[in-house]
Every structure is written in C-alpha cells, then in structure tokens.
Scaffold this active site. Structure first.
Site, PDB file in Angstrom:
ATOM      1  N   GLU A  24      39.400  49.625  -3.764  1.00  6.16           N
ATOM      2  CA  GLU A  24      38.620  50.779  -4.535  1.00  6.16           C
ATOM      3  C   GLU A  24      38.207  51.881  -3.443  1.00  6.16           C
ATOM      4  O   GLU A  24      38.337  51.434  -2.171  1.00  6.16           O
ATOM      5  CB  GLU A  24      37.333  50.438  -5.253  1.00  6.16           C
ATOM      6  CG  GLU A  24      36.300  49.689  -4.377  1.00  6.16           C
ATOM      7  CD  GLU A  24      34.980  50.180  -5.083  1.00  6.16           C
ATOM      8  OE1 GLU A  24      34.599  51.241  -5.120  1.00  6.16           O
ATOM      9  OE2 GLU A  24      34.209  48.897  -4.825  1.00  6.16           O
ATOM     10  N   LYS A 156      26.126  43.595  -7.911  1.00 10.08           N
ATOM     11  CA  LYS A 156      25.038  44.159  -6.866  1.00 10.08           C
ATOM     12  C   LYS A 156      23.766  43.750  -7.201  1.00 10.08           C
ATOM     13  O   LYS A 156      23.373  43.906  -8.431  1.00 10.08           O
ATOM     14  CB  LYS A 156      25.243  45.765  -6.787  1.00 10.08           C
ATOM     15  CG  LYS A 156      26.310  46.079  -6.142  1.00 10.08           C
ATOM     16  CD  LYS A 156      26.587  47.517  -5.848  1.00 10.08           C
ATOM     17  CE  LYS A 156      26.955  48.329  -7.202  1.00 10.08           C
ATOM     18  NZ  LYS A 156      28.329  48.617  -7.108  1.00 10.08           N
TER      19      LYS A 156
HETATM   20  N1  PSU Z   1      30.297  47.822  -4.507  1.00 11.75           N
HETATM   21  C1  PSU Z   1      29.870  48.245  -3.060  1.00 11.75           C
HETATM   22  N2  PSU Z   1      29.631  49.610  -2.992  1.00 11.75           N
HETATM   23  C2  PSU Z   1      29.655  50.646  -4.111  1.00 11.75           C
HETATM   24  C3  PSU Z   1      30.136  50.024  -5.272  1.00 11.75           C
HETATM   25  C4  PSU Z   1      30.363  48.618  -5.357  1.00 11.75           C
HETATM   26  O1  PSU Z   1      29.644  47.563  -2.311  1.00 11.75           O
HETATM   27  O2  PSU Z   1      29.738  51.806  -3.641  1.00 11.75           O
HETATM   28  C5  PSU Z   1      30.683  50.871  -6.302  1.00 11.75           C
HETATM   29  C6  PSU Z   1      32.000  50.437  -7.151  1.00 11.75           C
HETATM   30  O3  PSU Z   1      32.973  51.307  -6.986  1.00 11.75           O
HETATM   31  C7  PSU Z   1      31.264  50.244  -8.480  1.00 11.75           C
HETATM   32  C8  PSU Z   1      30.332  51.442  -8.612  1.00 11.75           C
HETATM   33  O4  PSU Z   1      32.497  50.342  -9.491  1.00 11.75           O
HETATM   34  O5  PSU Z   1      29.588  51.318  -7.484  1.00 11.75           O
HETATM   35  C9  PSU Z   1      29.515  50.984  -9.867  1.00 11.75           C
HETATM   36  O6  PSU Z   1      28.920  52.059 -10.095  1.00 11.75           O
HETATM   37  P1  PSU Z   1      28.163  52.282 -11.574  1.00 11.75           P
HETATM   38  O7  PSU Z   1      26.937  51.239 -11.541  1.00 11.75           O
HETATM   39  O8  PSU Z   1      27.703  53.903 -11.884  1.00 11.75           O
HETATM   40  O9  PSU Z   1      29.228  52.018 -12.728  1.00 11.75           O
END
Ligand code: PSU
Ligand code: MN
Length: 306
Positions: A24, A156
């Site tokens: 990603e 996370k």
């Molecule tokens: N994992 C990481 N750092 C990030 C992300 C994931 O170590 O920045 C990103 C991923 O791209 C994930 C996004 O899909 O954060 C999720 O964002 P949200 O909670 O707004 O869906």
C-alpha cells in the site's frame, strides 16, 4: 473492470506467473514522516525481492492507478505534500481530478482485483475506532469482500481491538495468527485477544486460504504476524500514550480520514520515535512473510496445474 498501469517489473512477473506482493502507499503519504517514508518503501520492496517475489507498490499519480511504481515514481509519491489518502470512495475523486494519492489497505485491495493480485503486505489494518463506533475503516469492508491473503501485524493499537475482531467475525474473515494464538496489537505482541486459527508456515497459510475459498467464500484471509520481539513495545507502555493521543484528537476536533494519521504521528511524538521504529520493523517483517506466502501460492498453483 477499470484500468491500471503495471510497472515493467510487474508486467514481466505477471506474464511469467511469478509471485507478486502488493504494497500500500497511504503508509508512505500519510503514515510516516519524510524521508523515512521513502527509505521504508524501498526497504519493503527489497525485502520482497530478497524473499523471491516482485513488489507492486500501488498508488495514484495524476489520476492513473499504478500497480507497481518504479523508483522515480515512488520518490515522487513519497515526496508530494498535498496528496489524497485514497480509500475506495476516493477513486472517482482522484480519477476525475487527475490527482495523486496513496492507497489505503482498502484502496490497495480494490486495485488488486483487476490486477489479479492475491497477496498483500501492510503494517496494521484499520478497524473500529474507540469511542466512535461508527468510525469503521473501509479496510474491514474490503477484507469482507475481496478474496486475498493480507499480511499485517494486527490492527492498529489506537483502535478498539475487541470490536474490530467482532466485526471481522461478523463478516466472515478468518484471522490467522502466524505462530501465535494471541492477536498482535501492532506495536505490541500482546493484546489478550484470540485469533481464529494459529498456523506455522507460509505453505500452511496457502493451504488454509485455498480451503477457505473452496467453500465459495469471497472474504480475505487476514494473517496477523506479530512484530519482532526486539522492536515490540509492551501494551502496558503503549496504552497511556494512545489514550493521550486520542484525547488530543478530541480536543483538536480531528475527524474522518485525518484521525488515523494524526494518532500515528502523535503516538510517535509521545514515544520519542520508538513507535515509529516499531512501525518500520513490523512493516519489513510483513513484507518478508508476504513474499514467502506469494511464493508458496505460486508453487501450489503450479503443482495443481500439472
Ligand atoms: N498501517 C500503518 N500506517 C498507516 C496505515 C496502516 O502502519 O498509515 C494506513 C493504512 O493505509 C490503512 C489506513 O488502510 O491507515 C486506515 O485509515 P482509516 O482508519 O481512516 O480507514
Ligand atoms: Mn475512519
């Protein structure tokens, strides 16, 4: 299906049926500071190559969806200041505006569909946020509907992990612990929560995924690969920092897609960079495992063909 532009390497790997690992790019555009983001992107690509697969970092440049970015393109995306964080609902925006952006887990998975990519490595998936039960990452919706093997270090830790696991269960997404019974919590190896199955090798993961899809199920298989012990930060150490960061997000009235990048950055400040080191370590660890899984998958498909 919509169109995408494969890099030279990815095109070659596709036509020779070589193993490919999708990566990603929101982690580059919104998850990490510069220049660590570019170094990390290169390191992840190298980790994939060293383990026998071709990396395909996915992202948008000037409205074009790239599956595989060459080094100047990677450098450009990692260096841009004002780019989109591209989840599924933002595809039309970036195409329409011919804009650039980093794809989230959900956005990357959506791009893997037309490209036929089956294995994807990320850091931590998005999930259900704490104290905001309707802030549910589109990552979960993608995991529920796109049949791929997604390697992460858990969700996370800034999220509500029990609710995130409940949602995955509701949507029929198996959660595989790689050599562990406990769901890892991104920065930490411990969470007190269970995975649905513990598997020990890349081949076992491939066999498991084949069994899952043989039932007609269209959901992803989520592989939770705990952060290497040397870089892990115990949950008890992380938790006060996470609580503080969530409070700060509240006070500053941070909403929507800004929440996750804000929390990651704030936690990094509060841990004096330790959480960022942990983040880098687990990302590389996941790239390695994903490459091994992609290789096992390719070998299994070859055996099944003869
Ligand atoms: N994992 C990481 N750092 C990030 C992300 C994931 O170590 O920045 C990103 C991923 O791209 C994930 C996004 O899909 O954060 C999720 O964002 P949200 O909670 O707004 O869906
Ligand atoms: Mn959200």
């Amino acid at each position: 299906m919509f169109t995408y532009t494969p890099s030279t390497d990815v095109k070659r790997a596709m036509s020779a049926s070589l193993p490919i690992v999708a990566l990603e790019s929101t982690v580059l555009t919104h998850g990490l500071p510069r220049p660590q983001n570019l170094y990390l992107a290169r390191d992840m690509e190298n980790a994939v190559r060293e383990n026998g697969a071709t990396p395909a970092t996915i992202g948008f440049l000037d409205g074009t969806l790239h599956v595989g970015l060459d080094d100047p393109q990677l450098e450009r995306l990692a260096g841009e200041m004002d780019v989109y964080k591209v989840g599924p609902r933002d595809f039309a925006t970036v195409i329409h505006q011919q804009a650039s952006g980093g794809t989230t887990v959900a956005g990357t998975m959506w791009a893997c569909k037309p490209a036929g990519l089956k294995v994807f490595a990320t850091g931590g998936i998005g999930g259900v946020h704490r104290e905001a039960p309707f802030d549910i990452s589109a990552d979960l919706q993608a995991l529920a509907t796109i049949p791929m093997i997604v390697v992460c270090a858990g969700a996370k830790a800034i999220l509500d992990l029990p609710d995130t696991l409940e949602y995955l269960e509701t949507m029929g997404v198996p959660v595989v612990g790689y050599g562990v019974d406990e769901f890892p919590a991104f920065y930490s190896r411990d969470s007190g929560l269970d995975v649905s199955v513990n598997l020990e090798t890349p081949q076992e993961i491939v066999d498991f995924a084949k069994a899952h899809w043989s039932t007609g199920m269209q959901s992803a298989v989520l592989v939770a690969n705990p952060i290497p012990a040397g870089n892990a930060i115990p949950k008890s150490v992380m938790e006060p920092h996470i609580k503080r960061a969530i409070q700060d997000a509240h006070d500053k009235e941070i909403h929507g897609k800004e929440v996750t990048p804000f929390l990651l950055q704030r936690v990094s400040e509060l841990t004096e960079g330790k959480s960022m080191q942990a983040n880098l370590s687990l990302l590389l660890n996941n790239a390695r495992l994903a490459a091994q899984i992609a290789t096992a998958l390719r070998n299994t498909d070859r055996r099944n063909q003869v």
